[in-house]
Write an enzyme that holds these catalytic residues in place. Structure first.
Site, PDB file in Angstrom:
ATOM      1  N   ASP A  78       0.878  -0.646   0.255  1.00 45.46           N
ATOM      2  CA  ASP A  78       0.310   0.135   0.140  1.00 45.46           C
ATOM      3  C   ASP A  78       0.623   1.511   0.033  1.00 45.46           C
ATOM      4  O   ASP A  78       0.158   2.149  -0.782  1.00 45.46           O
ATOM      5  CB  ASP A  78      -0.658  -0.429   0.813  1.00 45.46           C
ATOM      6  CG  ASP A  78      -2.093  -0.718   0.586  1.00 45.46           C
ATOM      7  OD1 ASP A  78      -1.741  -1.600  -0.145  1.00 45.46           O
ATOM      8  OD2 ASP A  78      -2.936  -0.947   1.628  1.00 45.46           O
ATOM      9  N   CYS A 119       0.971  -8.252   4.789  1.00 47.06           N
ATOM     10  CA  CYS A 119       0.713  -6.802   4.258  1.00 47.06           C
ATOM     11  C   CYS A 119      -0.571  -6.689   4.108  1.00 47.06           C
ATOM     12  O   CYS A 119      -1.552  -7.102   4.461  1.00 47.06           O
ATOM     13  CB  CYS A 119       1.585  -6.621   3.353  1.00 47.06           C
ATOM     14  SG  CYS A 119       2.909  -6.036   3.754  1.00 47.06           S
ATOM     15  N   ASP A 120      -1.399  -5.435   4.579  1.00 40.14           N
ATOM     16  CA  ASP A 120      -3.434  -4.767   3.629  1.00 40.14           C
ATOM     17  C   ASP A 120      -4.003  -5.783   3.678  1.00 40.14           C
ATOM     18  O   ASP A 120      -4.422  -6.519   4.597  1.00 40.14           O
ATOM     19  CB  ASP A 120      -3.316  -3.465   3.448  1.00 40.14           C
ATOM     20  CG  ASP A 120      -1.969  -2.323   4.712  1.00 40.14           C
ATOM     21  OD1 ASP A 120      -1.438  -2.972   4.987  1.00 40.14           O
ATOM     22  OD2 ASP A 120      -2.982  -1.673   4.150  1.00 40.14           O
ATOM     23  N   LYS A 121      -4.248  -6.439   2.609  1.00 41.66           N
ATOM     24  CA  LYS A 121      -5.192  -7.113   2.098  1.00 41.66           C
ATOM     25  C   LYS A 121      -5.175  -8.755   2.017  1.00 41.66           C
ATOM     26  O   LYS A 121      -6.233  -9.371   2.217  1.00 41.66           O
ATOM     27  CB  LYS A 121      -5.694  -6.315   0.309  1.00 41.66           C
ATOM     28  CG  LYS A 121      -5.423  -4.863   0.428  1.00 41.66           C
ATOM     29  CD  LYS A 121      -6.487  -4.361   1.903  1.00 41.66           C
ATOM     30  CE  LYS A 121      -6.538  -3.019   1.812  1.00 41.66           C
ATOM     31  NZ  LYS A 121      -5.187  -2.752   2.077  1.00 41.66           N
ATOM     32  N   CYS A 191       4.865  -2.694   7.799  1.00 44.77           N
ATOM     33  CA  CYS A 191       5.492  -1.482   8.700  1.00 44.77           C
ATOM     34  C   CYS A 191       4.706  -1.593  10.423  1.00 44.77           C
ATOM     35  O   CYS A 191       3.842  -1.641  10.686  1.00 44.77           O
ATOM     36  CB  CYS A 191       4.825  -0.565   8.146  1.00 44.77           C
ATOM     37  SG  CYS A 191       5.413  -0.230   6.217  1.00 44.77           S
ATOM     38  N   GLU A 442      -7.182   4.436  -0.541  1.00 44.10           N
ATOM     39  CA  GLU A 442      -6.825   5.024   0.829  1.00 44.10           C
ATOM     40  C   GLU A 442      -6.044   6.995   0.680  1.00 44.10           C
ATOM     41  O   GLU A 442      -5.476   6.988  -0.356  1.00 44.10           O
ATOM     42  CB  GLU A 442      -5.440   4.114   1.663  1.00 44.10           C
ATOM     43  CG  GLU A 442      -5.892   2.819   2.290  1.00 44.10           C
ATOM     44  CD  GLU A 442      -4.869   2.221   2.837  1.00 44.10           C
ATOM     45  OE1 GLU A 442      -5.123   1.348   3.645  1.00 44.10           O
ATOM     46  OE2 GLU A 442      -3.213   2.453   3.006  1.00 44.10           O
ATOM     47  N   SER A 468      -5.206   4.733   5.385  1.00 46.30           N
ATOM     48  CA  SER A 468      -4.260   4.022   6.007  1.00 46.30           C
ATOM     49  C   SER A 468      -4.525   3.589   7.469  1.00 46.30           C
ATOM     50  O   SER A 468      -4.736   4.858   8.100  1.00 46.30           O
ATOM     51  CB  SER A 468      -3.229   4.417   5.567  1.00 46.30           C
ATOM     52  OG  SER A 468      -1.954   3.682   6.260  1.00 46.30           O
TER      53      SER A 468
END
Length: 556
Positions: A78, A119-121, A191, A442, A468
């Protein structure tokens, strides 16, 4: 076993010949077939170490009597995708990941899976797939990044984005910005703050689909490799006990996750992902529940961007289980639920305690008596709007100001960086929702620009897009219905007074019902921004943010 469909019997002789072509022996073919779904790639910092995690899982599965086979899952960074067309392709990968993993698992008759996201998704995408396929499954993430260090202070990606705003405002030199570039993201891993990836990895552990330590052991620690081996052993244990994802991902487990979400101060993106995962597990999570859970759940952690602590600090304080140990003191979790350890939550918590009350506040001394996320409603958000209230300064909890209206993220960023947004304004960014984007981008760039220019305590931002986990301030996203379907956010005009009352869970535009109805009659749908490829198909199927942006075939 599921794999009997491709391993046993006369009709399966052709199938066995193909396993021979893969180099598998007869002994291996008689073992449970375990799909190791690895998100390893060389473009996402959180995934560059997953090859080592994958090899550790593979070794342990084989040692425990399974037949490991590695298959891929995609992932988008992202941070790299932020602020350009790439961000349209972030949220949409969640469903690609779920679909492709379902295809791989069912087409090849896996008996179990170990999912390796970070990570995010791809964390929620793989959880959605696990719920669909419903074979014994364990998650082991790649782990969080270590915090950067600048001038003796810890820092992270959110500081990096805010530094850009500071340079544009003349508050930071370009030489200092270069130092941030060199030091903000020092290692592999997701992160380092309580952003979306780490939020979802912590909630995976809370739900019971990840082993203790899944959410917080840093990516560079050897303990992460040991955890990966334990995950390989654990999936074989789940097969023996026939414990499946839907046995673990129950309504009560999602309620535990919501409580932990509030205690940890997680990313607002969890309010998209938890309903989508629950939907696949046959569980309905109405976002109205979030405020009920928040009202009774204290906020115990202020990790970046809400505060000065990072995932490495949470890990040293005892991790996710230590936070859970505080919540059970007031019966805020159901501890009777089974987890991927083969044990209950209560059994997993034996001997666990909070090792650092400065990082994890004791239950009797929280940052806030209510949780870190609030769901807002009103004539501007008849369905919902979402805000991470644990990252909002006190003076912005209640705010009124004139709307500064933009129909895309780029126009808003230009206005912020050139000084056209001033204290008191409410920036409205619309037509960036699931359909309108398409892809629900985001908004870390505009929120960081606001903070970097010193406006974080005087300017709010409202959008039908999302934020985010690195965003902070009075940033209200997921406004539903979105502008693309004629939601009230599409009817806001420049200068309208917007009223935000986070403690009161309210979001309104101070315009009469009659005037809004007049504007509605004059409103016309916008032409789609994208008319070809995956995004155009996604736009046709996706629902609004308040339903988790799930895909649904339109009813005729």
């Amino acid at each position: 076993m599921n794999s009997d469909r491709v391993m046993k019997g006369l009709q399966q002789a052709p199938h066995r010949s193909l396993f021979n072509a893969l180099g598998f022996t007869e002994e291996e073919r008689n073992r449970p077939l375990i799909g190791i779904v690895s998100s390893y790639n060389e473009i996402v910092p959180g995934h560059m170490n997953l090859d080592k995690i994958t090899e550790a899982v593979k070794l342990a599965v084989a040692e425990a009597g399974g037949m490991p086979v590695v298959v891929p899952a995609i992932a988008v960074c992202d941070g790299i995708a932020m602020g350009h067309i790439g961000m349209k392709y972030s949220l949409v990968t969640r469903d690609l990941i779920a679909d492709s993993t379902e295809c791989l698992a069912l087409a090849h008759a896996f008996d179990g899976m170990v999912c390796i996201p970070n990570c995010d998704k791809n964390v929620p995408g793989l959880l959605m797939a696990a719920a669909r396929v419903n074979i014994p499954t364990v998650f082991v993430s790649g782990g969080p990044m270590m915090a950067g260090r600048i001038d003796g202070h810890k820092t992270s990606l959110s500081s990096m984005f805010e530094a850009v705003g500071s340079v544009s405002a003349g508050k930071m030199s370009e030489e200092k910005l270069s130092e941030f570039e060199e030091k903000a993201c020092p290692t592999c891993g997701s992160c380092s703050g309580m952003y979306t990836a780490n939020s979802m990895n912590c909630l995976t552990e809370t739900i019971g689909m990840g082993l203790p330590g899944n959410g917080t052991i840093p990516a560079v620690y050897s303990a992460r490799i040991r955890l990966a081996k334990q995950a390989g052993y654990a999936v074989m244990n789940l097969i023996k006990k026939n414990i499946r994802p839907r046995d673990i991902m129950t309504k009560e487990a999602f309620m535990n996750a919501l409580a932990m979400d509030m205690a940890l101060g997680c990313s607002t993106n969890t309010m998209l992902h938890l309903p989508a995962i629950a939907h696949e597990a046959g569980v309905d999570i109405n976002m109205e529940i979030a405020n009920e859970v928040s009202a009774r759940t204290p906020n115990l952690c202020h990790l970046a961007p809400a505060g000065p602590t990072y995932m490495e600090d949470l890990n040293e304080a005892g991790g996710v289980l230590a936070v859970m140990s505080e919540l059970v003191k007031k019966d805020l979790l159901n501890t009777s639920l089974i987890t991927c350890t083969g044990k209950t939550v209560k059994e997993n918590l034996e001997g666990v305690y909070n090792k650092n009350p400065e990082v994890i506040r004791p239950i009797d001394n929280p940052y806030m008596q209510s949780g870190g996320i609030a769901v807002l409603k009103g004539n501007l958000a008849p369905d919902t709007g979402i805000v991470k209230k644990s990252a909002v300064v006190p003076e912005m909890m209640v705010h009124e100001g004139p709307a500064r209206v933009f129909d895309c993220e780029e126009d808003a960023i230009e206005a912020i960086l050139t000084g056209k947004i001033v204290a008191g304004d409410v920036v409205v960014i619309r037509y960036e929702g699931p359909k309108g984007g398409p892809g629900m981008r985001e908004m870390l760039n505009p929120t960081s620009a606001i903070a970097g220019r010193g406006l974080g305590s005087s300017v709010a931002l409202i959008t039908d897009g999302r934020f985010s986990g690195a965003s902070r301030g009075a940033s209200i996203g997921h406004v539903s219905p979105e502008a693309a379907v004629g939601g009230p956010i599409a009817l806001v005009e420049e200068g309208d007074i917007i009223s935000i009352d986070i403690p009161g869970n309210a979001l309104n535009v101070k315009v009469s019902d009659e005037e809004l109805e007049k504007r509605r009659k004059n409103w016309k749908p916008r032409e789609p921004k994208v008319t070809t490829g995956y995004l155009s198909r996604y736009r046709e199927l996706v629902t609004s943010g308040n339903r988790g942006a799930i895909l649904e075939i339109p009813r005729s």
